[in-house]
Design a protein around this motif. Structure first.
Motif, PDB file in Angstrom:
ATOM      1  N   ARG A   1      37.311  22.669  -9.436  1.00 49.70           N
ATOM      2  CA  ARG A   1      38.554  22.733  -8.664  1.00 49.70           C
ATOM      3  C   ARG A   1      39.767  22.570  -9.562  1.00 49.70           C
TER       4      ARG A   1
ATOM      5  N   ASP B   1      42.634  25.430 -10.025  1.00 43.08           N
ATOM      6  CA  ASP B   1      44.063  25.175  -9.850  1.00 43.08           C
ATOM      7  C   ASP B   1      44.852  25.576 -11.091  1.00 43.08           C
ATOM      8  N   ARG B   2      44.282  25.295 -12.238  1.00 39.95           N
ATOM      9  CA  ARG B   2      44.971  25.597 -13.502  1.00 39.95           C
ATOM     10  C   ARG B   2      45.084  27.102 -13.727  1.00 39.95           C
TER      11      ARG B   2
END
Length: 459
Positions: free
Chosen positions: A119, A123-124
């Motif tokens: 996750r 997100d990155r």
């Protein structure tokens, strides 16, 4: 060009996913369990063909107004997210913002075995959702293409399953750890092609504009009959004998050492430029440090810490081999992770009756060319700065003189694959191409085991 991918040892084209974070493996083989501590194309349109919408300025990566907006989506699911995952993410995220693509890449799902780490990576890098089991990713109806960025011992299982599920596939190099696995993948890819699914192997160095320009110049006859091809891929990240015994140094996990990791790249780029495949090899391999400290924690990239005890290195540290092309041209290859002071030096030179070409990855916006038809009084190698809009891929990028870098090869890889899918055309390099490279690597290992006896390449 390693801006978003910094590394203390320099840029290196490995699959470096930590096995503890990659994917769920409910039924692991003994070999897979042994590796459980680790997390890893010719031009398909005419060179220089415009990719931008007419009259539209090239957009920098990250610009939200994408030329591909409004096009049918190509929803990507990626397995693995460390070094190669980050590079592939950059490619998928950027391709539709720079090139006018027939389909719009969508970063749909990222898969990693550690849910929290997956996750965070999603997100990155801009992925919409995550999975912790690659089988669940393949089963999703919001995935059109599966991008495999895992170590080599899992390539075959994931790729064959994804093709059977009706997905397109992009798989990192080398295609597999063995010829038998690569053959199974090539068969599955051919069967899938007949159903409309495409499969490509990720030899990204074909997508360096200078390399693509070299290919164009060779096909135009600038070198005439080819006489010599010499290629070396030099790195130094294993020079320290105290570097831990990571998965890359175990045959059951990596398949081979410098031979598969670096040698696969130089075999592919040599054959791509020459326009023919190798017919036989004579080889030497060596393991310089045969015992190394055990790793004390999961590895990341080329970084690792040691624990108590040592283990056996079961792959090569370096490979050197000569080879023949069917045309009669001779070739020489060197792949090593012990070239002290060399970080990511892929160097090649081709000599023909009418001229020569030379390239160094550490100066990847340059190509050196000697035209032997010129008068000797002013002939010699000259530098071509490969940044002009009529050079391969560069009509969509920056003004002349503004160079590209390593990550752009993955943008070009994504661009080429999207076009192939939209056109229903077999992409290059195909799984069949990846299988052929695997057969060359196998011949190198066989020759080295037989004291360098000349070994034909299986067909």
């Amino acid at each position: 060009m390693t801006g978003p991918l910094p590394h203390p040892h320099g840029t290196t084209p490995y699959e470096d996913e930590e096995r503890t974070h990659l994917m769920a493996q409910p039924q692991q083989s003994a070999g897979a369990q042994a590796g459980a501590d680790r997390p890893e194309g010719g031009e398909d349109r005419p060179a220089g063909e415009a990719d931008r919408v007419a009259g539209q300025e090239a957009r920098p990566a990250g610009d939200g107004d994408r030329p591909a907006a409004g096009k049918p989506p190509l929803r990507v699911g990626m397995v693995g997210y460390a070094f190669m995952g980050a590079a592939h993410s950059q490619g998928w995220r950027t391709a539709g913002r720079v090139f006018d693509l027939p389909r719009r890449p969508v970063l749909s799902v990222l898969c990693g075995r550690d849910g929290a780490a997956a996750r965070a990576a999603a997100d990155r890098h801009g992925w919409a959702a995550t999975e912790t089991d690659w089988r669940a990713l393949i089963a999703r109806d919001d995935v059109d293409l599966v991008d495999i960025c895992t170590p080599g011992d899992s390539h075959a299982e994931i790729a064959v399953a994804a093709l059977a599920a009706g997905k397109h596939v992009l798989c990192e190099k080398p295609l597999a750890n063995t010829v038998e696995e690569a053959e199974a993948m090539a068969r599955a890819a051919q069967e899938a092609y007949d159903r409309g699914q495409l499969a490509m192997v990720g030899f990204n160095y074909r997508r360096v504009p200078a390399v693509a320009l070299a290919r164009r110049m060779i096909t135009e006859g600038r070198l005439g009959t080819l006489r010599h091809v010499r290629v070396a891929y030099l790195q130094d990240w294993l020079v320290d004998p105290e570097f831990p015994l990571t998965w890359r140094l175990r045959k059951e996990a990596a398949g081979s050492g410098a031979l598969g990791d670096l040698g696969a790249h130089i075999v592919d780029v040599a054959q791509y430029l020459a326009g023919e495949t190798l017919s036989g090899v004579s080889a030497l391999t060596e393991t310089f440090v045969r015992q190394r400290p055990l790793p004390g924690a999961p590895t990341s990239g080329l970084a690792a810490v040691t624990a108590a005890g040592t283990g056996q290195v079961t792959v090569d540290d370096a490979a050197v081999f000569t080879a023949r092309f069917p045309s009669g041209a001779l070739a020489s290859f060197e792949a090593t992770r012990y070239a002290t002071g060399r970080k990511n030096a892929l160097r090649l030179e081709l000599n023909g009756e009418r001229g020569s070409l030379a390239f160094d990855l550490e100066r990847l916006n340059e190509l050196h060319y000697h035209d032997a038809t010129e008068a000797a009084t002013h002939a010699g190698f000259r530098r071509i700065l490969v940044t002009e809009p009529d050079h391969p891929y560069l009509d969509a990028w920056w003004p002349p003189g503004h160079g590209l870098g390593y990550e752009h090869t993955f943008v070009h890889q994504a661009r080429d694959l999207v076009h192939a899918i939209a056109e229903g055309r077999r992409p290059e390099p195909s799984f069949a191409d990846g299988l052929q490279v695997q057969r060359v690597l196998a011949a190198v290992e066989e020759s080295a085991a037989k004291n360098s006896v000349y070994t034909p390449i299986a067909v």
